[in-house]
Design an enzyme around this catalytic site. Structure first.
Site, PDB file in Angstrom:
ATOM      1  CB  SER A   1      -0.895   0.025   1.237  1.00 50.66           C
ATOM      2  OG  SER A   1      -0.130   0.308   2.402  1.00 50.66           O
ATOM      3  CG  ASP A   2       1.159   5.960  -1.132  1.00 59.57           C
ATOM      4  OD1 ASP A   2       2.092   6.094  -0.299  1.00 59.57           O
ATOM      5  OD2 ASP A   2       0.937   6.794  -2.018  1.00 59.57           O
ATOM      6  CD1 TRP A   3       4.450   5.208   5.303  1.00 58.36           C
ATOM      7  CD2 TRP A   3       4.429   4.039   3.404  1.00 58.36           C
ATOM      8  NE1 TRP A   3       5.530   4.349   5.321  1.00 58.36           N
ATOM      9  CE2 TRP A   3       5.544   3.617   4.169  1.00 58.36           C
ATOM     10  CE3 TRP A   3       4.215   3.429   2.181  1.00 58.36           C
ATOM     11  CZ2 TRP A   3       6.427   2.628   3.741  1.00 58.36           C
ATOM     12  CZ3 TRP A   3       5.093   2.441   1.744  1.00 58.36           C
ATOM     13  CH2 TRP A   3       6.178   2.054   2.519  1.00 58.36           C
TER      14      TRP A   3
END
Length: 725
Positions: free
Chosen positions: A226-228
């Site tokens: 995932s992106d953060w």
């Protein structure tokens, strides 16, 4: 790894699918499985020190700040970009980083996107080819890349919630094509999902995107992270194909996974597969290497910056060659305080920073005077005394950054007022991460260098180009419009009420400007040189649905230089509206004065195809294709046409297919005519007997026509046709 997974408890497998902290994956100490470190790094490593701030925006370890993607994209130089990737990879190994979070290859849908400086181009081929080169370079050092942000992440406004509403053809041809190229050709270790929703579904939970397309179609066998902060439902994202949540919601996401397995909501085999991918990543990680060569990497940064400079305009004032005793005026704060990178998660702590004024002073002989003024009346007075005037303009850091989009394309008013106050046109050097508007002021410029945000060595690179040590070879990877209102996405950016409609479809960037014949300041692919090039002897042959092209490029000037040769393809007659021309190949060639080189391209069937939503696949319609090679999308030096004899594209027949579609299908037309029949003289009956009626209701579905009496079709007859076909 199968053996390791078999030894793990459900709780341990769930733990692997979350990070251990904001920058590390989880390990399993009892089995000797290490956690590995991740770090930002699209254009230079941003490795937080152990114990550094948790958000991780400031205080990173020193690293080389290479040119941002907006600059590297303008180099069009595959080998150079690969070498930059390798250098970033070497620095990552030296700092104990296993995966670098980049490159970002999202399409520059609008010049307003605040993060455009992190992206390569408005064109998917440039984005894909150069993105693959960065991945190749990084991974040649035993460090993984994380290709991002997948997918349709083209704005910062409401970026964690907004739904990008994009039809599948536009997705396939524009927004997914670059990712597909990188996955198929460079095999990145990881792919990072984006924040946004895609057609209503969060990218982190989108099974079609993360599994059906990425893995099943393209063959991706790495890890999806995932992106953060992009995960909203850990169980749903895991089922969709997202292996690693970053940063971890410890005690929440792992507990949800364990509970879902226990209840039967989540098949444990899905968890096993994700855990196995995390274990594979840990096994790929290499031990920390020796420190990197700081000086050599700075030199590479300078080379890359110089290769990325685009000479937009030149009224024969460059290269600069001041005579003894002449005065060169340098005006603008950016000459002394370089703006060389963007703000946000990509911000690098550079090993050193050059500025253009000091580099010009070092390069010019002492017999040439060099004076500086920041602005105001002092600058106007200095320019009035000078023999040569260089003005440094650009966007302040506060105007473009990750986290928000721009609202206009204009340079600051005080900069333009200063330029207008000068007695004569000046040489203008630009520092900006995305397109700016030039039309209101370029008449006050005798030359314009677009330098983008070109990294820590940008000052030396600017001096090299201004003085002719380096012949500029950068070319625009994005169109520079006359005004914001001309941009194809203008009416649909950044959306409203949580949705952004990609209403321009495939007509993004130059595809959109060319479709409506709209004038621009400078077209996609444009860039001048201190030498000239000619194009000759174009030949094109068709074999097995592929097209082979060959032509000759010659340096007709008196300086060595590099030309970016561009190949465009158009399909003027098709069942769908296609762009006037699309980039399908490019090559950067270096030539000495008078030297020639033969350039060859091969166009594959895919290069000639479009995505058919009707057929759910790439389709090649036979017929005439227009081929053009040249120096930009609007500087086409050689053109030709070829006829490609592809199998006919037949419509799909069902009860909702129109009468026209049935008649356009050989088997369908024959069956329809047989069913409706002919009269005693052999003339068609029913609807087929009336050309005027065919024009009127030929676009009706067959099932609708069957409701009309006297036309020769009944509901039962339609069923017979469907059974037969």
């Amino acid at each position: 790894m199968d053996d390791v997974v078999g030894q793990l408890t459900v709780e341990e497998k769930a733990a692997l699918c979350l990070g251990a902290d904001i920058w590390h994956t989880a390990g399993i100490e009892r089995l000797g499985v290490p956690g590995v470190m991740l770090a930002d790094g699209p254009h230079g490593l941003r490795r937080q020190p152990d114990g550094g701030d948790h958000v991780g925006i400031g205080g990173s370890l020193p690293a080389t700040c290479f040119p941002t993607a907006s600059a590297l994209g303008s180099s069009w130089d595959v080998d150079l970009v690969r070498r930059v990737g390798a250098a970033i990879g070497a620095e990552a190994r030296a700092q104990g980083v296993a995966v670098v979070l980049g490159p970002g290859i999202n399409i520059k849908r609008s010049p307003l996107c605040g993060r455009n400086f992190e992206y390569l181009s408005e064109d998917p081929l440039v984005s894909g080819v150069l993105g693959a080169a960065l991945v190749d370079g990084l991974q040649s050092q035993g460090v993984g890349a994380s290709l991002k942000h997948f997918a349709a992440n083209n704005q910062e406004t409401d970026r964690l919630r907004v739904s990008a509403e994009v039809d599948e053809r536009t997705l396939r041809e524009i927004y997914l094509a670059g990712f597909e190229y990188v996955v198929r050709n460079a095999q990145p270790w990881t792919v990072m999902c984006s924040y946004n929703r895609l057609n209503g579904v969060h990218a982190s939970e989108n099974h079609w995107l993360l599994t059906e397309v990425l893995r099943d179609e393209w063959g991706f066998d790495g890890l999806v992270m995932s992106d953060w902060g992009a995960v909203h439902d850990r169980v749903a994202s895991l089922a969709a194909g997202l292996d690693l949540e970053m940063p971890p919601k410890l005690g929440i996401s792992d507990a949800a996974i364990v509970a879902a397995v226990a209840s039967g909501e989540l098949d444990e085999a899905v968890l096993d597969q994700a855990a196995q991918r995390v274990l594979k990543l840990a096994a790929q990680a290499q031990p920390t290497s020796a420190d990197f060569d700081v000086k050599a990497h700075h030199s590479l940064a300078r080379e890359a910056a110089a290769s990325s400079v685009v000479l937009l305009k030149n009224d024969n004032v460059l290269p600069l060659a001041p005579a003894d005793g002449e005065l060169v005026a340098v005006i603008g704060e950016f000459a002394r305080t370089a703006r060389y990178q963007g703000a946000g998660s990509s911000q690098v702590n550079p090993t050193r920073v050059e500025n253009a004024f000091d580099e010009l002073r070092a390069a010019l002989p002492s017999s040439v005077q060099l004076e500086y003024a920041a602005g105001g009346d002092e600058a106007v007075a200095l320019a009035a005394r000078a023999d040569h005037v260089i003005v440094f303009l650009g966007l302040p850091a506060a105007e473009e950054s990750e986290g928000f989009d721009r609202t206009h394309l204009d340079l600051p008013a005080e900069q333009l007022d200063l330029l207008a106050a000068l007695d004569d046109p000046a040489i203008v050097v630009l520092s900006n991460g995305s397109a700016v508007r030039l039309a209101p002021w370029e008449q006050n410029a005798s030359a314009i260098l677009e330098c983008w945000l070109a990294g820590q060595a940008s000052g030396g690179a600017v001096a090299d180009v201004l003085l002719g040590k380096i012949n500029p070879s950068g070319r625009l990877a994005e169109t520079l419009p006359l005004r914001l209102e001309d941009t194809p996405a203008y009416l649909n950016f950044p959306g409203e009420h949580g949705r952004v409609r990609y209403g321009e479809g495939v007509f993004v960037g130059y595809r959109g400007y060319d479709a409506v014949g709209r004038e621009v300041s400078y077209p996609f692919g444009h860039g001048l040189s201190y030498t000239t090039f000619s194009y000759d002897d174009l030949t094109a042959t068709v074999a097995d649905l592929s097209v082979n092209l060959s032509f000759t490029v010659t340096n007709t000037g008196d300086r060595a230089g590099q030309e970016v040769v561009q190949l465009y393809v158009g399909d003027p007659v098709a069942r769908v509206r296609r762009p006037v021309r699309e980039l399908k190949g490019f090559r950067k060639v270096a030539l000495e004065p008078g030297e020639s080189v033969d350039v060859d391209f091969t166009l594959t069937p895919r290069d000639l195809s479009y995505w058919s939503t009707e057929h759910g696949r790439w389709v090649l319609e036979g017929g005439e294709f227009e081929l053009a090679v040249g120096a930009s999308s609007r500087d086409l030096r050689l053109t030709t046409t070829v006829d490609v004899d592809a199998p006919p594209l037949l419509p799909r027949l069902d009860e909702m297919a129109t009468l026209e579609e049935w008649l356009d299908h050989p088997a369908g037309a024959a069956a329809l005519r047989e069913l409706i029949g002919v009269d005693a003289e052999g003339n068609p009956q029913g609807i087929l007997a009336s050309p005027d009626l065919l024009k009127l209701i030929g676009n009706f579905p067959l099932t609708s026509i069957a409701a009309f009496p006297g036309l020769g079709l009944t509901p039962e007859g339609v069923k017979q046709l469907l059974t037969r076909i």
